[in-house]
Design a protein around this motif. Sequence first.
Motif, PDB file in Angstrom:
ATOM      1  N   LYS A   1      -1.050   9.227 -14.643  1.00  0.00           N
ATOM      2  CA  LYS A   1      -1.433   7.923 -14.132  1.00  0.00           C
ATOM      3  C   LYS A   1      -0.258   7.303 -13.395  1.00  0.00           C
ATOM      4  O   LYS A   1       0.838   7.198 -13.935  1.00  0.00           O
ATOM      5  CB  LYS A   1      -1.858   7.026 -15.304  1.00  0.00           C
ATOM      6  CG  LYS A   1      -2.243   5.615 -14.903  1.00  0.00           C
ATOM      7  CD  LYS A   1      -2.710   4.818 -16.123  1.00  0.00           C
ATOM      8  CE  LYS A   1      -1.611   4.653 -17.140  1.00  0.00           C
ATOM      9  NZ  LYS A   1      -1.999   3.832 -18.292  1.00  0.00           N
ATOM     10  N   ALA A   2      -0.475   6.848 -12.183  1.00  0.00           N
ATOM     11  CA  ALA A   2       0.601   6.244 -11.393  1.00  0.00           C
ATOM     12  C   ALA A   2       0.748   4.771 -11.762  1.00  0.00           C
ATOM     13  O   ALA A   2      -0.238   4.073 -11.958  1.00  0.00           O
ATOM     14  CB  ALA A   2       0.294   6.379  -9.906  1.00  0.00           C
TER      15      ALA A   2
ATOM     16  N   ALA B   1       1.616   1.395 -10.366  1.00  0.00           N
ATOM     17  CA  ALA B   1       1.709   0.797  -9.036  1.00  0.00           C
ATOM     18  C   ALA B   1       2.491  -0.504  -9.101  1.00  0.00           C
ATOM     19  O   ALA B   1       2.085  -1.448  -9.781  1.00  0.00           O
ATOM     20  CB  ALA B   1       0.315   0.557  -8.470  1.00  0.00           C
TER      21      ALA B   1
ATOM     22  N   VAL C   1       4.027  -3.582  -6.746  1.00  0.00           N
ATOM     23  CA  VAL C   1       3.928  -4.223  -5.438  1.00  0.00           C
ATOM     24  C   VAL C   1       5.272  -4.866  -5.137  1.00  0.00           C
ATOM     25  O   VAL C   1       5.839  -5.568  -5.988  1.00  0.00           O
ATOM     26  CB  VAL C   1       2.821  -5.287  -5.438  1.00  0.00           C
ATOM     27  CG1 VAL C   1       2.759  -5.986  -4.086  1.00  0.00           C
ATOM     28  CG2 VAL C   1       1.475  -4.656  -5.772  1.00  0.00           C
TER      29      VAL C   1
ATOM     30  N   GLN D   1       8.766  -8.482  -6.817  1.00  0.00           N
ATOM     31  CA  GLN D   1       8.017  -7.305  -7.217  1.00  0.00           C
ATOM     32  C   GLN D   1       7.263  -7.572  -8.513  1.00  0.00           C
ATOM     33  O   GLN D   1       7.691  -8.345  -9.366  1.00  0.00           O
ATOM     34  CB  GLN D   1       8.910  -6.080  -7.355  1.00  0.00           C
ATOM     35  CG  GLN D   1       9.956  -6.120  -8.443  1.00  0.00           C
ATOM     36  CD  GLN D   1      10.758  -4.825  -8.501  1.00  0.00           C
ATOM     37  OE1 GLN D   1      10.772  -4.028  -7.567  1.00  0.00           O
ATOM     38  NE2 GLN D   1      11.437  -4.596  -9.606  1.00  0.00           N
TER      39      GLN D   1
ATOM     40  N   ALA E   1       3.617  -5.837 -11.053  1.00  0.00           N
ATOM     41  CA  ALA E   1       2.645  -4.769 -11.255  1.00  0.00           C
ATOM     42  C   ALA E   1       1.329  -5.137 -10.586  1.00  0.00           C
ATOM     43  O   ALA E   1       0.849  -6.265 -10.702  1.00  0.00           O
ATOM     44  CB  ALA E   1       2.424  -4.524 -12.742  1.00  0.00           C
ATOM     45  N   SER E   2       0.755  -4.187  -9.881  1.00  0.00           N
ATOM     46  CA  SER E   2      -0.501  -4.419  -9.190  1.00  0.00           C
ATOM     47  C   SER E   2      -1.591  -4.814 -10.182  1.00  0.00           C
ATOM     48  O   SER E   2      -1.804  -4.158 -11.190  1.00  0.00           O
ATOM     49  CB  SER E   2      -0.929  -3.149  -8.445  1.00  0.00           C
ATOM     50  OG  SER E   2      -2.178  -3.326  -7.818  1.00  0.00           O
TER      51      SER E   2
END
Length: 332
Positions: free
Chosen positions: A116-117, A119, A121, A149, A151-152
């Motif tokens: 699992k990536a 992500a 931002v 920055q 987390a998506s």
Amino acid sequence: MSTADYQNLPYELLGRYFSGEATPEEAMAVDDWIREHRDHREVYDQVAAIWDDAALQQRYQLPDRTAALQELEARLAARPPVRSMVRVGRIAADVALLVGIAAALFFAFRPYGTRKALALVMKHTGEAIRRDTLPDQSTVVLNSHSSLQYASGFQDTARLVKLLGEAWFDVTSRPDKPFIVSVGDIRVQVLGTSFNVRQSDSTIAVMVKTGAVRMSRGDSSIQVKAGQEGIYHIARKELGLTAGAFKTNQLGYATRVFNFENITLKEIAAQLEKAYGVRVVFENKALEGCTMSSTFENKPIEYVFEVISVTLNVTCRIEKDKVFISGAGCGG
């Protein structure tokens, strides 16, 4: 890297990071660790490559995570010192240890199925400011030469963002999921409010327009209420409140709310340039010294320069992202 350096590697954190199990705060901690030293970047790249190669070859059930980590710690503790004069042997030993670290991390943290990536931002600004909407519909105005920055999707238990520079936040209320700004050594936690965070070489300042926030460093914390400014002195590692309320114009770049009191047109132009993303050109340099007083509450740029034109008897011409000011001026 020395044996001690390898023993101090955040291997559990790296394992969670590569497997996609790290929280947003843990992922940001890995990012900070990578930037601490160029050797960290090199180790990270090498472990990442070994990890991905192991992922392609993995076809059997994973061993127990705790046992794998214990094996890794034992291997690090038992590693014999290598004489600096035997350069080739040292390199070979380091590579072998690195492979062992990556393998232990892989077996301890590799989940079943597809990796699992995580992500993240990242937002950056140059000269121009940036206005954006976060996943929870909170709004942020990122000042020039700043970065943000997070987390998506804000899928963790807290809405965590990491700031470098200066930004204005207008946060939507989510009592079940606090909004936390990480800036330098400081954490700013809110539930729903509007505030500004500014980081410099010597201080971190938090100016609150509505609501209240808590600034904290370790066990120390202060509450900053609407109209107040909290300051963290980096060298002294001290938190405190400034005397009196902060000036509205300090937030003008984000709010476009200004209260100009007998200041020069040059100073006014500098603040309007940042707030509206324009460049002001004085065709008559003598106009820079003209002074005026006026209040603007998030007005369109055309309205603002029309008021300036009438007040100072100048001509303001807007052409795309430039505003040209000419005339005799200064009310004459």
